[in-house]
Design a protein around this motif. Sequence first.
Motif, short mmCIF file in Angstrom:
data_model
loop_
_atom_site.label_atom_id
_atom_site.label_comp_id
_atom_site.label_asym_id
_atom_site.label_seq_id
_atom_site.Cartn_x
_atom_site.Cartn_y
_atom_site.Cartn_z
N ARG A 49 0.13 -1.56 -0.08
CA ARG A 49 0.40 -0.18 -0.31
C ARG A 49 1.05 1.21 0.21
O ARG A 49 -0.04 2.06 0.00
CB ARG A 49 -0.76 -0.39 0.18
N PRO A 51 2.98 4.56 -1.80
CA PRO A 51 3.23 5.22 -0.72
C PRO A 51 2.41 5.62 -0.11
O PRO A 51 1.06 6.19 -0.30
CB PRO A 51 3.72 6.70 -1.42
N VAL A 54 0.92 10.27 -0.42
CA VAL A 54 0.04 11.47 -0.85
C VAL A 54 -1.35 10.61 -0.69
O VAL A 54 -2.59 11.15 -1.30
CB VAL A 54 -0.06 10.76 -2.11
N LYS A 55 -1.37 10.19 0.37
CA LYS A 55 -2.98 9.26 0.90
C LYS A 55 -4.08 10.40 2.24
O LYS A 55 -2.83 11.29 2.56
CB LYS A 55 -3.20 8.28 1.04
N SER A 56 -4.87 10.19 2.33
CA SER A 56 -5.44 11.26 3.46
C SER A 56 -5.50 10.27 4.30
O SER A 56 -5.25 9.42 4.35
CB SER A 56 -7.24 10.99 2.61
N ASP A 58 -7.62 9.21 7.12
CA ASP A 58 -8.62 8.62 7.91
C ASP A 58 -7.90 7.32 6.63
O ASP A 58 -7.62 5.96 7.52
CB ASP A 58 -9.68 9.01 6.76
N THR A 59 -7.25 6.96 5.93
CA THR A 59 -6.67 5.69 4.94
C THR A 59 -5.03 5.69 5.81
O THR A 59 -5.66 4.66 6.78
CB THR A 59 -6.09 6.10 3.83
N PRO A 128 5.17 15.48 0.83
CA PRO A 128 3.95 16.43 0.62
C PRO A 128 3.19 15.86 2.11
O PRO A 128 3.08 17.33 2.82
CB PRO A 128 3.45 16.37 0.00
N ASN A 132 2.45 19.09 4.94
CA ASN A 132 1.46 19.95 4.80
C ASN A 132 1.39 19.15 6.65
O ASN A 132 0.03 19.97 7.20
CB ASN A 132 0.24 18.90 3.81
N ARG B 49 -4.81 3.22 -3.27
CA ARG B 49 -3.96 2.15 -2.97
C ARG B 49 -2.75 2.49 -4.57
O ARG B 49 -2.23 1.44 -5.01
CB ARG B 49 -4.07 0.63 -3.62
N LYS B 55 4.27 -3.40 -7.77
CA LYS B 55 3.54 -4.47 -6.82
C LYS B 55 3.60 -5.74 -7.67
O LYS B 55 3.78 -5.65 -8.60
CB LYS B 55 1.79 -4.07 -6.07
N ASP B 250 -10.58 6.95 -2.64
CA ASP B 250 -9.35 7.75 -1.21
C ASP B 250 -9.23 9.18 -2.32
O ASP B 250 -9.06 9.66 -2.97
CB ASP B 250 -8.00 7.43 -1.22
N VAL B 251 -9.11 10.43 -1.34
CA VAL B 251 -8.99 11.71 -1.85
C VAL B 251 -7.14 12.02 -1.51
O VAL B 251 -7.26 12.81 0.02
CB VAL B 251 -9.89 12.97 -1.33
N PRO B 252 -6.50 11.66 -2.40
CA PRO B 252 -5.48 12.58 -1.54
C PRO B 252 -4.92 13.80 -1.38
O PRO B 252 -5.45 14.51 -2.57
CB PRO B 252 -4.90 11.45 -2.43
N LEU B 253 -3.83 13.96 -1.17
CA LEU B 253 -3.40 15.69 -1.80
C LEU B 253 -3.24 15.80 -2.69
O LEU B 253 -2.44 14.72 -3.26
CB LEU B 253 -2.11 15.39 -0.69
N LYS B 274 -15.32 3.47 -0.09
CA LYS B 274 -14.26 2.72 0.70
C LYS B 274 -15.02 1.09 0.85
O LYS B 274 -15.79 1.04 0.47
CB LYS B 274 -14.47 3.38 2.03
#
Lengths: 275, 275
Positions: A49, A51, A54-56, A58-59, A128, A132, B49, B55, B250-253, B274
């Motif tokens: 999973r 990197p 760059v994820k939120s 919550d994740t 980032p 951030n 992901r 992967k 997901d809503v990444p940066l 999700k």
Amino acid sequence: MCHDMNFVKPDSNSAIGVFDSGIGGLTVVRALMERLPFESIIYFGDTARVPYGVKSVDTISKFAGEITEFLLRQQVKLLIVACNTMAAVAREVIVGLSPVPVLDVIDAGASSAVEATRARYVGVIGTPATINSNAYARAIHRHDAGIRIFSQACPLFVPLVEEGWLDHPVTRLTAREYLRPVTTHQIDTLVLGCTHYPLLKPLLQKVVGKDIHLVDSAEAMAERTAAVLTEMDLWNRSASPPDYRFFVSDVPLRFQGIGERFLGRSLPKVQVVKW
Amino acid sequence: MCHDMNFVKPDSNSAIGVFDSGIGGLTVVRALMERLPFESIIYFGDTARVPYGVKSVDTISKFAGEITEFLLRQQVKLLIVACNTMAAVAREVIVGLSPVPVLDVIDAGASSAVEATRARYVGVIGTPATINSNAYARAIHRHDAGIRIFSQACPLFVPLVEEGWLDHPVTRLTAREYLRPVTTHQIDTLVLGCTHYPLLKPLLQKVVGKDIHLVDSAEAMAERTAAVLTEMDLWNRSASPPDYRFFVSDVPLRFQGIGERFLGRSLPKVQVVKW
């Protein structure tokens, strides 16, 4: 560090648990092996999973909780969050789940920077998500609110390290571009706020010049761990040689080569955990 | 294309399902919107992901199956695998699950390259997983086994595109380094085998020179889709305007900015799934 009245002292002969979103945390394992040669280590890298940067939030928190529970089932005596992103955004989740002490690279790097700076102007570089989150600034200001902090996200450094371009014109050019805004301020200390960055240390030192002290968060983490083992009387006293175990959630392409570059030695058998 | 005797013709007024490991597939959506302006589109990007390119085959296959089932529940009439990595290593899994036709970017790009080359020397660039899978070579050789193929993994191109360095000295230097081994052969056609790469097309054209034809797999995919809609009589005949729906895990940066750069227009409301 999590350390409250209900705290039960773990078995000092147990391993130290170290985890990261991928294999970057192996730079921390390497520093621990060198600084604490008698301690056993269990590593978990969430390579399926990676990197996280760059994820939120919550994740990242959900993933961090899953890894924490996995390592606690291995009976570790100490948890080291070797991932700046998880330390930045999911520390409370991890501490909330853990009956054993939790140390993290951000706290370790921040303490080192506070000790090192004379000018009290500190630069911080990272992914980032780490930058951030402002986590380094908060951690540094907990020690000394008067330190001025200049931070810069460097999203290309991780892929450049994984490509192995550790001393390459592309990496130098990228580093100059990223570091220019930070070094125009009169910083005397620069925190390498990502576990991939120790591999770029020689190149970054050339780019920023020898008068700026680089804080390597892997080395800082090993120093902090040694201090906590003493403070809590948790040094391994068994006579048997230390045991090193490596778990990952996937074995990606180029894994062995990159892993060995990070660990600085051959990588023993790696076990894959699927969930 | 999956198309057997048990095939039940889907509703031609249904949407086309497009999926990718992240947001790179929005370059395919953009090409589809331009080429097929009356077709509705449902997009799924597995942003929680991403990236898949590093992967293992098992992990990629599992993720591809989950996304396929999600889009089939939305009643799509056609599935477009806009991710080179999934097309390269998980095509059989996807086709096995799908009662509707499955098209993919590798097949589309390969067909375009075969049509374009005169010299019958073709270059292919992509992520390490795509290149290591040898999927473009196999797809090209299904059309013409006499074509010579020279391929090169370019792992830094995706992060460079996401950093927005589309016309930057670092990107030019990186492109020159990656493309040198490919262009020393007498190729006349270069397949951009990753959905991120259309954004680098102007820079890559300058680096390789104007005599080499670049195959943009997003445009190739839109052409191939138009041909299949005609062949199977699946054009949307409804009078209502097309509907565009975007799902991500997901809503990444930096999502909105990067997404709009890929789509070439403002990105409407994105729904998060999700699992």
